[in-house]
Write an enzyme that holds these catalytic residues in place. Structure first.
Site, PDB file in Angstrom:
ATOM      1  N   LYS A   1     -32.796 -10.468  25.934  1.00 11.76           N
ATOM      2  CA  LYS A   1     -31.545 -10.410  25.176  1.00 11.76           C
ATOM      3  C   LYS A   1     -31.866 -10.443  23.688  1.00 11.76           C
ATOM      4  O   LYS A   1     -32.933 -10.898  23.279  1.00 11.76           O
ATOM      5  CB  LYS A   1     -30.653 -11.596  25.549  1.00 11.76           C
ATOM      6  CG  LYS A   1     -30.188 -11.533  27.015  1.00 11.76           C
ATOM      7  CD  LYS A   1     -28.851 -12.197  27.196  1.00 11.76           C
ATOM      8  CE  LYS A   1     -28.397 -12.175  28.637  1.00 11.76           C
ATOM      9  NZ  LYS A   1     -27.877 -10.880  29.078  1.00 11.76           N
TER      10      LYS A   1
ATOM     11  N   ASP B   1     -31.575 -14.266  36.025  1.00  9.34           N
ATOM     12  CA  ASP B   1     -30.367 -13.499  35.713  1.00  9.34           C
ATOM     13  C   ASP B   1     -30.595 -11.991  35.869  1.00  9.34           C
ATOM     14  O   ASP B   1     -29.688 -11.266  36.259  1.00  9.34           O
ATOM     15  CB  ASP B   1     -29.943 -13.824  34.268  1.00  9.34           C
ATOM     16  CG  ASP B   1     -28.638 -13.153  33.878  1.00  9.34           C
ATOM     17  OD1 ASP B   1     -27.673 -13.264  34.654  1.00  9.34           O
ATOM     18  OD2 ASP B   1     -28.590 -12.509  32.812  1.00  9.34           O
TER      19      ASP B   1
ATOM     20  N   ARG C   1      -6.265 -20.965  40.978  1.00  7.67           N
ATOM     21  CA  ARG C   1      -5.610 -22.283  40.952  1.00  7.67           C
ATOM     22  C   ARG C   1      -4.478 -22.390  39.945  1.00  7.67           C
ATOM     23  O   ARG C   1      -3.514 -23.105  40.152  1.00  7.67           O
ATOM     24  CB  ARG C   1      -6.648 -23.359  40.629  1.00  7.67           C
ATOM     25  CG  ARG C   1      -7.484 -23.679  41.843  1.00  7.67           C
ATOM     26  CD  ARG C   1      -8.372 -24.817  41.672  1.00  7.67           C
ATOM     27  NE  ARG C   1      -8.506 -25.276  40.281  1.00  7.67           N
ATOM     28  CZ  ARG C   1      -9.362 -26.180  39.904  1.00  7.67           C
ATOM     29  NH1 ARG C   1     -10.147 -26.729  40.794  1.00  7.67           N
ATOM     30  NH2 ARG C   1      -9.455 -26.558  38.653  1.00  7.67           N
TER      31      ARG C   1
ATOM     32  N   ASP D   1     -25.086  -6.217  43.552  1.00 10.64           N
ATOM     33  CA  ASP D   1     -25.939  -6.130  42.370  1.00 10.64           C
ATOM     34  C   ASP D   1     -25.430  -4.886  41.678  1.00 10.64           C
ATOM     35  O   ASP D   1     -25.662  -3.769  42.148  1.00 10.64           O
ATOM     36  CB  ASP D   1     -27.409  -5.943  42.794  1.00 10.64           C
ATOM     37  CG  ASP D   1     -28.315  -5.753  41.586  1.00 10.64           C
ATOM     38  OD1 ASP D   1     -27.849  -5.158  40.587  1.00 10.64           O
ATOM     39  OD2 ASP D   1     -29.474  -6.173  41.627  1.00 10.64           O
ATOM     40  N   HIS D   2     -24.688  -5.055  40.585  1.00 12.36           N
ATOM     41  CA  HIS D   2     -23.948  -3.899  40.055  1.00 12.36           C
ATOM     42  C   HIS D   2     -24.864  -2.765  39.602  1.00 12.36           C
ATOM     43  O   HIS D   2     -24.429  -1.629  39.484  1.00 12.36           O
ATOM     44  CB  HIS D   2     -22.967  -4.332  38.960  1.00 12.36           C
ATOM     45  CG  HIS D   2     -23.601  -4.607  37.629  1.00 12.36           C
ATOM     46  ND1 HIS D   2     -24.231  -5.789  37.341  1.00 12.36           N
ATOM     47  CD2 HIS D   2     -23.719  -3.852  36.518  1.00 12.36           C
ATOM     48  CE1 HIS D   2     -24.688  -5.744  36.101  1.00 12.36           C
ATOM     49  NE2 HIS D   2     -24.405  -4.579  35.569  1.00 12.36           N
TER      50      HIS D   2
ATOM     51  N   HIS E   1     -31.630  -7.099  39.259  1.00 10.35           N
ATOM     52  CA  HIS E   1     -31.571  -5.728  38.731  1.00 10.35           C
ATOM     53  C   HIS E   1     -32.959  -5.069  38.634  1.00 10.35           C
ATOM     54  O   HIS E   1     -33.156  -3.938  39.059  1.00 10.35           O
ATOM     55  CB  HIS E   1     -30.929  -5.703  37.347  1.00 10.35           C
ATOM     56  CG  HIS E   1     -29.584  -6.375  37.293  1.00 10.35           C
ATOM     57  ND1 HIS E   1     -28.701  -6.360  38.340  1.00 10.35           N
ATOM     58  CD2 HIS E   1     -28.970  -7.083  36.307  1.00 10.35           C
ATOM     59  CE1 HIS E   1     -27.599  -7.023  38.003  1.00 10.35           C
ATOM     60  NE2 HIS E   1     -27.747  -7.481  36.774  1.00 10.35           N
TER      61      HIS E   1
ATOM     62  N   GLU F   1     -31.541  -5.583  26.076  1.00 17.24           N
ATOM     63  CA  GLU F   1     -30.149  -5.793  25.672  1.00 17.24           C
ATOM     64  C   GLU F   1     -30.082  -6.251  24.220  1.00 17.24           C
ATOM     65  O   GLU F   1     -30.906  -7.056  23.773  1.00 17.24           O
ATOM     66  CB  GLU F   1     -29.510  -6.873  26.540  1.00 17.24           C
ATOM     67  CG  GLU F   1     -29.409  -6.509  28.005  1.00 17.24           C
ATOM     68  CD  GLU F   1     -28.567  -7.526  28.755  1.00 17.24           C
ATOM     69  OE1 GLU F   1     -27.404  -7.232  29.011  1.00 17.24           O
ATOM     70  OE2 GLU F   1     -29.081  -8.621  29.039  1.00 17.24           O
TER      71      GLU F   1
ATOM     72  N   LYS G   1     -23.847 -11.632  42.584  1.00 13.09           N
ATOM     73  CA  LYS G   1     -25.041 -12.347  42.196  1.00 13.09           C
ATOM     74  C   LYS G   1     -24.667 -13.429  41.193  1.00 13.09           C
ATOM     75  O   LYS G   1     -23.628 -13.264  40.540  1.00 13.09           O
ATOM     76  CB  LYS G   1     -26.098 -11.386  41.619  1.00 13.09           C
ATOM     77  CG  LYS G   1     -25.687 -10.759  40.267  1.00 13.09           C
ATOM     78  CD  LYS G   1     -26.859 -10.360  39.456  1.00 13.09           C
ATOM     79  CE  LYS G   1     -27.278 -11.443  38.502  1.00 13.09           C
ATOM     80  NZ  LYS G   1     -26.744 -11.386  37.152  1.00 13.09           N
TER      81      LYS G   1
ATOM     82  N   LYS H   1     -24.741   2.008  39.619  1.00 10.14           N
ATOM     83  CA  LYS H   1     -24.850   2.915  38.462  1.00 10.14           C
ATOM     84  C   LYS H   1     -25.314   4.283  38.945  1.00 10.14           C
ATOM     85  O   LYS H   1     -26.238   4.382  39.754  1.00 10.14           O
ATOM     86  CB  LYS H   1     -25.835   2.346  37.427  1.00 10.14           C
ATOM     87  CG  LYS H   1     -25.317   1.091  36.731  1.00 10.14           C
ATOM     88  CD  LYS H   1     -26.311   0.627  35.679  1.00 10.14           C
ATOM     89  CE  LYS H   1     -25.964  -0.750  35.151  1.00 10.14           C
ATOM     90  NZ  LYS H   1     -25.019  -0.778  34.049  1.00 10.14           N
TER      91      LYS H   1
HETATM   92  C1  BG6 Z   1     -25.593  -9.168  34.493  1.00 12.65           C
HETATM   93  C2  BG6 Z   1     -26.267 -10.305  33.782  1.00 12.65           C
HETATM   94  O1  BG6 Z   1     -25.903  -9.204  35.867  1.00 12.65           O
HETATM   95  O2  BG6 Z   1     -26.047  -7.939  33.962  1.00 12.65           O
HETATM   96  C3  BG6 Z   1     -25.988 -10.230  32.289  1.00 12.65           C
HETATM   97  O3  BG6 Z   1     -25.774 -11.526  34.303  1.00 12.65           O
HETATM   98  C4  BG6 Z   1     -26.382  -8.880  31.761  1.00 12.65           C
HETATM   99  O4  BG6 Z   1     -26.694 -11.262  31.607  1.00 12.65           O
HETATM  100  C5  BG6 Z   1     -25.738  -7.769  32.579  1.00 12.65           C
HETATM  101  O5  BG6 Z   1     -25.958  -8.801  30.404  1.00 12.65           O
HETATM  102  C6  BG6 Z   1     -26.268  -6.416  32.166  1.00 12.65           C
HETATM  103  O6  BG6 Z   1     -25.533  -5.440  32.817  1.00 12.65           O
HETATM  104  P1  BG6 Z   1     -25.352  -4.012  32.166  1.00 12.65           P
HETATM  105  O7  BG6 Z   1     -24.617  -3.221  33.183  1.00 12.65           O
HETATM  106  O8  BG6 Z   1     -24.582  -4.220  30.902  1.00 12.65           O
HETATM  107  O9  BG6 Z   1     -26.750  -3.501  31.901  1.00 12.65           O
END
Ligand code: BG6
Length: 495
Positions: free
Chosen positions: A344, A239, A46, A181-182, A244, A220, A152, A186
């Protein structure tokens, strides 16, 4: 093999995900010669912005986050020629007709009907808008060439996930939808399949006869940073666990696939989710633990508590730590607990799956030899360590038969000496190649929500009176240790 000419349109093109992840990954693909011969990237957002300012902004992101480090001038300039900006409101039909016109011009210039990728790097609420608007402009019609990518979280709970999937599939066919879902991108996560099914060694013992229990940890050090506004309405279960950790569980517990076909693999994964034993509301207390970090110290530095973070309510009941005990009710896994935990601001950063094998049926060694006895354990390290470690017993040198635990290690870096691509590189490349293997299907997303619903509901209805219950920089709430200790088990101790 060259990829079909492609136009990538990123909604939320001026946003954080595009800056931090998408553009650095696309640039790295370009540097590695993995982008199509003909491609264009259109950032849609935007705010008014000129291409020059956009390029400067993206170059800054590339310098910070690209796997290849600093961008070389010529590489970047060549790449930037493919990148343009389109200002537009996501709710305005004119935005979509402008995009369509630009696509038509490119088709004419390239003398081919290019593929279209619509990447929604936007707040989730836009999933309710953009697909419909794309369909209104006729940008959804080609089932092979028109693809939509969504990030996600897919929903906030089972009902909202169903609704989002419904909205998406009104405008796009399931085969055109790529849900990211990243974690699935990996290398080490993909390697779980390679390790299990490309080697005959472990599969025969990958079951209830030999496996005592499994722990899956995504720990984390980071807090919620600038994402307090989002996170305070989400929490660790939504989250991290719903996506994951559930994906990791599926890869560890699934049956062997018959072929490396996207739907075959996704069917096998969804079978695991369907086999998960439902958690009765009355048993949530025994099977699930939640936590929230308070003030503490991490690596000697003072850390604020979660409730002191920006955009977080000072009385927030949101969990920043979650642990679960689950069972997979099928022949392979009956009775084997799977413990999942994530949090976290923990004392160190690592993700891993640990397979704890049963002890030997009979100890024939003298008592003094087995004082330090540990049953074998296989650890699949996802990050920051990337590799596999097998722990077993060996004879300690000397006249006596003394047993000590030792380790056999495989490390990605030592073995392959090439850098692992960022998960987004893999996933974006797969979208361009129309390969959905590493993406979540609608039924999988919904099955994962279904299993978590009783926990979400019980937690929403009972305010945690004991929050915060772990200090920043610690190992999470004591109750998480008790969850496994009650069964005579333990999380893998970390040095
Ligand atoms: C994300 C979450 O999907 O994954 C974050 O929303 C999290 O809260 C992150 O920190 C962790 O990803 P990675 O690749 O750093 O383990």
């Amino acid at each position: 093999m060259d990829i079909f000419p492609t136009i990538i349109m990123i909604f939320g093109g001026a946003g954080d995900l595009t800056w931090r992840k998408l553009m650095p990954s696309l640039f790295d693909l370009y540097r590695d010669g993995r982008m199509p011969h003909r491609f264009a990237i259109i950032a849609v957002d935007r705010v008014p912005m000129r291409d020059v300012a956009l390029h400067k902004h993206f170059l800054d992101g590339v310098k910070r986050f690209s796997r290849n480090g600093k961008a070389k001038g010529t590489d970047w300039n060549d790449f930037a020629r493919h990148v343009t900006y389109q200002q537009g409101d996501f709710k305005d039909p004119a935005t979509y007709s402008n995009l369509k016109t630009r696509c038509t011009h490119l088709d004419q210039e390239w003398k081919v009907k290019a593929g279209h990728i619509f990447h929604l790097a936007t707040p989730p609420v836009m999933i309710g808008v953009i697909p419909r608007m794309l369909a209104g402009a006729g940008l959804n019609r080609n089932r092979v060439r028109d693809r939509i990518v969504v990030e996600k979280p897919i929903g906030h709970d089972l009902d909202s996930a169903r609704e989002l999937n419904r909205v998406l599939t009104v405008s796009f066919h399931e085969s055109q939808i790529f849900r990211i879902d990243h974690y699935l991108g990996k290398e080490t996560v993909q390697n779980i399949l390679a390790f299990r099914f490309a080697n005959p060694l472990f599969e025969p013992i990958w079951n209830r006869r030999y496996v005592d229990y499994v722990t899956i940890t995504v720990a984390e050090e980071v807090g919620v940073g600038h994402r307090g506004g989002y996170y305070d309405h989400a929490g660790a279960l939504r989250d991290m666990v719903q996506n994951h950790l559930m994906q990791l569980l599926c890869l560890v517990a699934m049956e062997p696939m018959v072929s490396f076909n996207a739907d075959e693999i996704r069917n096998k994964k969804v079978d695991v989710l369907h086999a998960l034993r439902p958690i009765p509301r009355g048993a949530v207390q025994q099977c699930a633990v939640r936590g929230q970090y308070g003030r503490g110290k991490l690596h000697g530095k003072k850390m604020r508590g979660y409730r002191q973070e920006g955009d977080v309510s000072t009385h927030s009941p949101t969990e920043t730590f979650a642990a679960l005990k689950l069972f997979v009710d099928n022949w392979r896994w009956q009775g084997v607990p799977f413990y999942l935990r994530t949090g976290k601001r923990l004392s160190c950063q690592f993700s891993e799956v640990a397979i704890q094998f049963r002890t030997v049926p009979h100890r024939s060694f003298p008592a003094e030899s087995s004082r330090d006895w540990h049953p074998s354990r296989l650890v699949l390290s996802i990050q920051p360590e990337e590799g596999i470690v097998l722990g077993f017993q060996a004879k300690y040198p000397g006249p006596k038969m003394l047993l000590r635990p030792v380790e056999m290690r495989f490390g990605y870096q030592e073995s392959f000496a090439v850098p692992s691509p960022d998960a987004y590189e893999t996933l974006l490349w797969d979208v361009m190649n129309n390969d959905p293997t590493l993406f979540m299907r609608a039924d999988q997303v919904e099955a994962a929500w279904q299993i978590l619903m009783p926990v979400l509901e019980v937690w929403a209805n009972t305010r945690p009176r004991h929050f915060p219950n772990y200090a920043a920089g610690s190992w999470g709430p004591k109750a998480a240790d008790e969850l496994v200790a009650r069964d005579g088990h333990e999380w893998r101790p970390i040095a």
